[in-house]
Scaffold this motif. Structure first.
Motif: not given
Ligand code: UTP
Length: 287
Positions: A9, A12, A15-16, A108, A130-131
């Motif tokens: 996945p 996301g 945003t951080r 989510g 993915g992170d």
């Molecule tokens: P995170 O909350 O760490 O990633 O989600 P985010 O939302 O990209 O980062 P911030 O908090 O805004 O900085 C954990 C993982 O889930 C994926 C993100 O890409 C990440 O790999 N994710 C999260 C999705 O694929 N879809 C979503 O709707 C939410």
């Protein structure tokens, strides 16, 4: 049964890491010279995964392009005799089949996993966030697929993070342990230390049975309108066995600035072509 499919996945917003992630997917930010997501794809390939689905979203086409061929660039490198660079450009995914789909609304992690339902079908599958980059001698996801082959049940990759850090993670409650494997009875997202059932945190690697899809479909959206994978996993643990496995390896949360910097320093120090000079530079800093 062998685990042959994996899902990353990567939809996301990141945003951080704004403003960098306004136009560049965080998964494409390089650790030294290699995009973060390529380390994760390599981990999957090293663990014998055959089919990989990457879940992206609008504005993240750079990920798709990175795993495509680049004929013009390749022929320029070839003509210039730059074989090392040519190898680096061509060898981004080994022999794996890579597929892409878009999560059209970021609802989510649970919702992102649901986008993989028809790709996964009725097989167990790996999930690699993915992170989260995990460095070590044995690919982390390979350690979990080996446990799946033993237990035939969902395996969550965990490590102990210390009670002072539990509020940053999904934490598991367990009722017995056998070495590094624990039977999961419950999970809670980002608990306060006084409420945490343990300090074992789920760190971005899972092998999950396809029964999870029904659990996600039954899980409603939480306070922020997001469907949490943790809630669906709690539901799954009520219906079938779920285990937590304490994997070996060092995990970096590259979605977080400090984690990204730590990965950059450690990976640069470990490089044959850079390590010595970079170490000298770090030693010269008056910290
Ligand atoms: P995170 O909350 O760490 O990633 O989600 P985010 O939302 O990209 O980062 P911030 O908090 O805004 O900085 C954990 C993982 O889930 C994926 C993100 O890409 C990440 O790999 N994710 C999260 C999705 O694929 N879809 C979503 O709707 C939410």
């Amino acid at each position: 049964m062998k685990v042959k499919k994996a899902v990353i996945p990567a939809a996301g917003f990141g945003t951080r890491f704004l403003p960098a992630t306004k136009a560049v997917p965080k998964e494409m930010l390089p650790i030294v010279d290699t995009p973060t997501i390529q380390y994760i794809v390599r981990e999957a390939a090293d663990a014998g995964i055959e089919d990989l689905l990457i879940i992206t979203s609008r504005g993240k086409d750079a990920i798709v392009n990175h795993f495509d061929d680049a004929y013009e660039l390749e022929s320029v490198l070839e003509r210039g005799g730059k074989t090392d660079l040519l190898g680096a450009v061509k060898d981004v995914c080994g022999k794996m089949n890579i597929y892409f789909t878009r999560q059209r609304e970021q609802k989510g992690l649970g919702h992102a996993i649901l986008c993989a339902k028809s790709f996964v079908g009725s097989e167990p599958f790996a999930v690699m966030l993915g992170d989260d980059v995990i460095a070590g001698n044995t690919p982390c996801i390979g350690q979990l697929t080996a446990q799946y082959e033993k237990y035939g049940a969902t395996i969550l990759g965990v490590q102990r993070v210390g009670m002072e850090n539990v509020s940053k993670y999904g934490i598991v409650a367990c009722d017995f342990e056998r070495g590094k494997i624990h039977k999961v009875t419950d999970m809670t997202e980002k608990p306060q230390p006084k409420d945490a059932p343990s300090d074992m945190a789920v760190l971005g690697r899972y092998v999950i049975t396809p029964a999870i899809f029904e659990c996600i479909e039954k899980t409603g959206a939480g306070a922020l309108g997001e469907i949490q994978l943790t809630d669906a996993l709690v539901r799954l643990a009520e219906a079938e066995d779920v285990y937590a496995y304490e994997f070996d390896g060092k995990r970096y949360d590259i979605g977080n600035k400090l984690g990204f910097l730590q990965a950059t320093v450690d990976f640069a120090l470990a490089r044959d072509d850079l390590g010595d000079d970079f170490r000298k530079y770090l030693k010269s800093l008056e910290l």
